[in-house]
Design a protein around this motif. Structure first.
Motif, short mmCIF file in Angstrom:
data_model
loop_
_atom_site.label_atom_id
_atom_site.label_comp_id
_atom_site.label_asym_id
_atom_site.label_seq_id
_atom_site.Cartn_x
_atom_site.Cartn_y
_atom_site.Cartn_z
N GLY A 49 0.81 -1.22 0.00
CA GLY A 49 0.00 0.00 0.00
C GLY A 49 0.84 1.26 0.00
N LEU A 50 1.98 1.25 0.70
CA LEU A 50 2.87 2.41 0.69
C LEU A 50 3.38 2.69 -0.72
CD1 LEU A 50 5.03 1.74 3.89
CD2 LEU A 50 3.26 3.49 3.63
N VAL A 51 3.75 1.64 -1.43
CA VAL A 51 4.23 1.80 -2.81
C VAL A 51 3.10 2.30 -3.72
CG1 VAL A 51 5.13 0.58 -4.83
CG2 VAL A 51 6.06 0.09 -2.55
N LEU A 52 1.91 1.74 -3.54
CA LEU A 52 0.79 2.15 -4.38
C LEU A 52 0.44 3.62 -4.18
CD1 LEU A 52 -1.58 -0.95 -4.06
CD2 LEU A 52 -0.32 -0.23 -6.10
N MET A 53 0.36 4.06 -2.92
CA MET A 53 0.00 5.46 -2.69
C MET A 53 1.10 6.39 -3.19
SD MET A 53 0.34 6.00 1.48
CE MET A 53 -0.05 7.77 1.36
N ALA A 54 2.36 5.96 -3.09
CA ALA A 54 3.46 6.77 -3.63
C ALA A 54 3.34 6.91 -5.14
CB ALA A 54 4.79 6.14 -3.25
N LEU A 55 3.05 5.80 -5.82
CA LEU A 55 2.87 5.83 -7.27
C LEU A 55 1.69 6.71 -7.68
CD1 LEU A 55 3.48 2.05 -8.08
CD2 LEU A 55 4.92 3.96 -8.82
N ALA A 56 0.69 6.79 -6.79
CA ALA A 56 -0.49 7.61 -7.07
C ALA A 56 -0.26 9.08 -6.73
CB ALA A 56 -1.69 7.08 -6.30
N GLY A 57 0.92 9.42 -6.21
CA GLY A 57 1.23 10.81 -5.91
C GLY A 57 0.93 11.25 -4.50
N TYR A 58 0.71 10.29 -3.59
CA TYR A 58 0.46 10.62 -2.19
C TYR A 58 1.71 10.29 -1.36
CZ TYR A 58 -4.50 10.82 -3.47
OH TYR A 58 -5.70 11.14 -4.05
N ASP A 59 2.05 11.18 -0.45
CA ASP A 59 3.25 11.03 0.35
C ASP A 59 3.10 9.85 1.32
OD1 ASP A 59 5.47 11.27 1.99
OD2 ASP A 59 5.33 13.45 2.17
N PRO A 60 3.88 8.78 1.15
CA PRO A 60 3.73 7.61 2.02
C PRO A 60 4.12 7.88 3.47
CG PRO A 60 5.61 7.34 0.55
CD PRO A 60 4.87 8.55 0.08
N ARG A 85 11.02 5.96 -3.11
CA ARG A 85 11.65 5.91 -4.44
C ARG A 85 10.62 6.09 -5.54
NH1 ARG A 85 14.57 1.30 -2.35
NH2 ARG A 85 13.38 -0.09 -3.72
N TYR A 86 9.35 5.79 -5.25
CA TYR A 86 8.30 5.88 -6.26
C TYR A 86 7.45 7.15 -6.12
CZ TYR A 86 9.43 0.93 -6.79
OH TYR A 86 10.07 -0.26 -6.99
N TYR A 87 7.75 7.95 -5.13
CA TYR A 87 6.90 9.10 -4.83
C TYR A 87 7.22 10.30 -5.70
CZ TYR A 87 4.91 13.04 -2.23
OH TYR A 87 4.24 14.18 -1.87
N ARG A 88 6.21 10.78 -6.41
CA ARG A 88 6.30 12.02 -7.17
C ARG A 88 5.03 12.81 -6.84
NH1 ARG A 88 10.27 9.74 -7.53
NH2 ARG A 88 11.66 9.34 -9.31
N PRO A 89 5.16 13.96 -6.16
CA PRO A 89 3.97 14.71 -5.75
C PRO A 89 3.11 15.10 -6.96
CG PRO A 89 5.95 15.58 -4.71
CD PRO A 89 6.41 14.61 -5.76
#
Length: 271
Positions: free
Chosen positions: A209-220, A265-269
């Motif tokens: 879930g942390l990776v998914l929310m990061a990929l969706a643009g949410y800060d994990p 690593r996957y987080y892009r705001p």
């Protein structure tokens, strides 16, 4: 050389179990799947319809729109795995908000996510709610419902008869196993074999879930605050970790802190 019927049954069961092995996204944990994806989706849909027939949907347009928005963003991330981290699911995602004071959310197989309004004071923000929704979408992505049902099938019929049970249970058109699916998702589990696996799945859903929310643009990193508030809300309601289907709050927070660098690593705001 002749083999007795019990040995043949055991060999058939072993072959079936080996053929049913799968791997969870991100973690690579080995999974036993005795339920096909189509059966999983069908039973998940029936269980979802049963839930919605008994629950009061929220009439707060702003809240329901927010839950749907977050869900769609995270589901889209699940369907576009970077670098082929996992196989893209084939789900018809739905995100419903139920008017219930209990701080709860759950996901039924096939991408049917339900969020209770009682969890909103704990999540507080859009990113906070994304922590919870990401966790639930992760359950669907990792096919935890089918895995739990598979575990329950083996626990009920015995490993040596699993091959026979496969043909009788999964291969047929009988849908009386929807209650088993509901039980496999939390109700009626027993201490011993099933609960530790359930705790492993909950921790796995946290990490995915942390990776998914990061990929969706949410800060994990929002997950820390959410689970700290959840721990505060659970004060006086402590359940020993070895008797719980969820990790203890202290364990969960420690694990999340450990997994955050991976998710970042996957987080892009996004706006």
């Amino acid at each position: 050389m002749r083999f007795g019927p019990r040995l043949l049954m055991a060999l058939g069961a072993a072959a079936s179990l080996l053929a049913a092995c799968d791997s969870a996204p991100i973690t690579g944990r080995s999974q036993m799947m005795l339920v096909s994806e189509s059966e999983e989706r069908q039973m998940g849909l029936q269980a979802y319809q049963q839930v919605l027939s008994k629950e009061a949907l929220s009439h707060d347009a702003q809240v329901t729109a927010l839950v749907d928005k977050i869900g769609r963003r995270i589901a889209a991330a699940a369907e576009r795995p970077p670098g082929e981290l996992w196989r893209a699911p084939r789900f018809r995602w739905e995100f419903k908000t139920v008017d219930n004071k209990e701080p709860n959310a759950f996901c039924l197989p096939g991408g049917k996510v339900v969020v209770y309004t009682g969890i909103l004071p704990i999540t507080r923000t859009e990113a906070g709610l994304a922590v919870v929704v990401g966790h639930e979408v992760a359950h669907a992505l990792a096919r935890h419902g089918a895995e739990r049902m598979s575990d329950q099938m083996v626990a009920q019929v015995g490993a040596t008869a699993a091959g026979v049970a496969l043909a009788a249970t999964v291969g047929g058109s009988n849908r009386r196993y929807v209650p088993m699916m509901m039980a496999a998702l939390g109700a009626g589990a027993t201490v011993g074999y099933l609960l530790p696996m359930s705790r492993a799945q909950e921790s796995e859903a946290d990490r995915i879930g942390l990776v998914l929310m990061a990929l969706a643009g949410y800060d994990p990193r929002e997950a820390i605050g959410v689970w700290e508030r959840m721990r505060a809300a659970n004060t006086g309601k402590h359940t020993a970790e070895w008797l719980s289907t969820h990790p203890a709050d202290s364990t969960r927070l420690a694990d999340i802190r450990h997994w955050l660098p991976e998710a970042m690593r996957y987080y892009r705001p996004r706006d």
